[in-house]
Motif scaffolding. Structure first.
Motif, short mmCIF file in Angstrom:
data_model
loop_
_atom_site.label_atom_id
_atom_site.label_comp_id
_atom_site.label_asym_id
_atom_site.label_seq_id
_atom_site.Cartn_x
_atom_site.Cartn_y
_atom_site.Cartn_z
N LEU A 147 0.86 -1.18 0.00
CA LEU A 147 0.00 0.00 0.00
C LEU A 147 0.89 1.23 0.00
O LEU A 147 1.65 1.46 0.95
N THR A 148 0.81 2.04 -1.06
CA THR A 148 1.69 3.19 -1.20
C THR A 148 0.92 4.37 -1.78
O THR A 148 -0.23 4.24 -2.23
N THR A 149 1.58 5.52 -1.79
CA THR A 149 1.04 6.71 -2.46
C THR A 149 2.04 7.16 -3.51
O THR A 149 3.13 6.59 -3.65
N GLY A 159 -1.99 21.43 -2.81
CA GLY A 159 -1.83 21.58 -4.26
C GLY A 159 -1.14 20.40 -4.92
O GLY A 159 -1.20 20.26 -6.15
N ASP A 160 -0.48 19.53 -4.12
CA ASP A 160 0.18 18.34 -4.70
C ASP A 160 -0.86 17.37 -5.25
O ASP A 160 -2.03 17.37 -4.84
N GLU A 161 -0.44 16.55 -6.19
CA GLU A 161 -1.29 15.51 -6.75
C GLU A 161 -1.10 14.21 -5.99
O GLU A 161 0.04 13.76 -5.77
N LEU A 162 -2.18 13.58 -5.58
CA LEU A 162 -2.13 12.35 -4.77
C LEU A 162 -2.77 11.19 -5.52
O LEU A 162 -3.88 11.32 -6.03
N VAL A 163 -2.07 10.07 -5.56
CA VAL A 163 -2.60 8.82 -6.11
C VAL A 163 -2.28 7.71 -5.11
O VAL A 163 -1.18 7.68 -4.54
N ILE A 164 -3.22 6.82 -4.89
CA ILE A 164 -3.03 5.69 -3.97
C ILE A 164 -2.90 4.41 -4.79
O ILE A 164 -3.68 4.17 -5.72
N PHE A 165 -1.92 3.58 -4.43
CA PHE A 165 -1.67 2.33 -5.14
C PHE A 165 -1.74 1.15 -4.19
O PHE A 165 -1.23 1.19 -3.08
#
Length: 279
Positions: A147-149, A159-165
């Motif tokens: 589980l990571t970002t 303002g950062d872009e966040l994605v979860i993997f």
């Protein structure tokens, strides 16, 4: 002064309590009423509250093999020393008991449910939904999940872009559920428990694009549940003025003939949590 407590309102907490002089009087009256009842029960005045030594022994004193045996509901510790030398117990830190030593209470509490299950003494109620258990199980074999970002250190700025993997590195397909917790302790189910992640596959949230990190500073959490079997879906519980909770009806009973059995044993579920910091 409480660190890492997003959404905590000191004013709201203080409003729950009367002034200190009123509290002191209430506590004094309660103490006198209790000691009077104990005196009537035991026939003589008590110097101190009688439950104190019991609770101190339970909370602070380390456990010996005999005490551990009693807490497991066994009439005798015979053979337990040798049992705790088995590989699936040694990784739980029980070797001191097998060697005539002691273990700490907090460690015993952490692994108690796994010990009960391994010994076949019953079906322990696993604290998977507990807020103080960000990881489950502890010290046991894990499903190979990652589980990571999109940021290595999970630290973001507004303002950062966040994605979860979520990566399934095991050799079997897995059912997964993903839950997000905001800095204000509001929860959202990002992926329902019906989500199937193929062996070697990767789940991405959001499916396309990314989430823009908002301006509020603090800590947020992402929690993953994974299992080789389909498991009951999480139910979001929300109340006014209360922190959200996600509850799983793991222990529903079903009738099989004349017996009641638990429909699903959550012992095979793995829970992982990561903390995302915005600063």
């Amino acid at each position: 002064k409480l660190p890492g407590s997003p959404g905590f309102s000191k004013r709201a907490a203080l409003e729950l309590y009367p002034p200190q002089d009123e509290l002191d009087q209430l506590l004094k009256e309660d103490s006198e009423r209790f000691l009077a009842a104990v005196e009537r029960a035991l026939g003589k005045p008590q110097v101190r509250e009688p439950l104190t030594p019991v609770t101190q022994r339970f909370l602070d004193a380390p456990l010996q093999l005999q005490s551990a045996s009693a807490e497991l509901g066994l009439s005798s510790a015979a053979g337990l020393s040798e049992t705790f030398r088995a590989p699936h117990f040694t990784h739980l830190g029980l070797i001191p008991l097998a060697a005539g030593g002691v273990v700490r209470r907090d460690m015993w509490e952490e692994y108690y449910d796994q010990i009960v299950a391994q010994l076949g003494l019953g079906l322990p109620i696993a604290p998977i939904d507990g807020l103080t258990r960000p990881q489950y199980p502890l010290g046991a074999l894990d499903l190979d999940m990652e589980l990571t970002t999109s940021h290595k250190n999970d630290v973001f700025a507004p303002g950062d872009e966040l994605v979860i993997f979520v990566k399934n590195k095991s050799k079997k397909d897995l059912f997964v559920e993903l839950v997000g917790t905001s800095a204000k302790l509001e929860k959202v189910i990002l992926a329902p428990a019906t989500t199937v992640l193929e062996a070697g596959g990767e789940f991405r949230f959001p499916p396309t694009g990314s989430l823009e990190v908002q301006g509020g500073l603090g800590h947020e959490q992402i929690t993953l549940l994974a299992s080789e079997e389909a498991f009951p879906a999480g139910q979001l519980l929300r109340g006014k003025g209360l922190a959200d909770r996600v509850f799983h009806p793991f222990y529903k009973l079903a009738r099989r003939g004349k017996q009641l059995v638990v429909e699903f044993n959550p012992a095979a579920i793995v829970k992982k949590t990561i903390t995302i910091e915005t600063r």
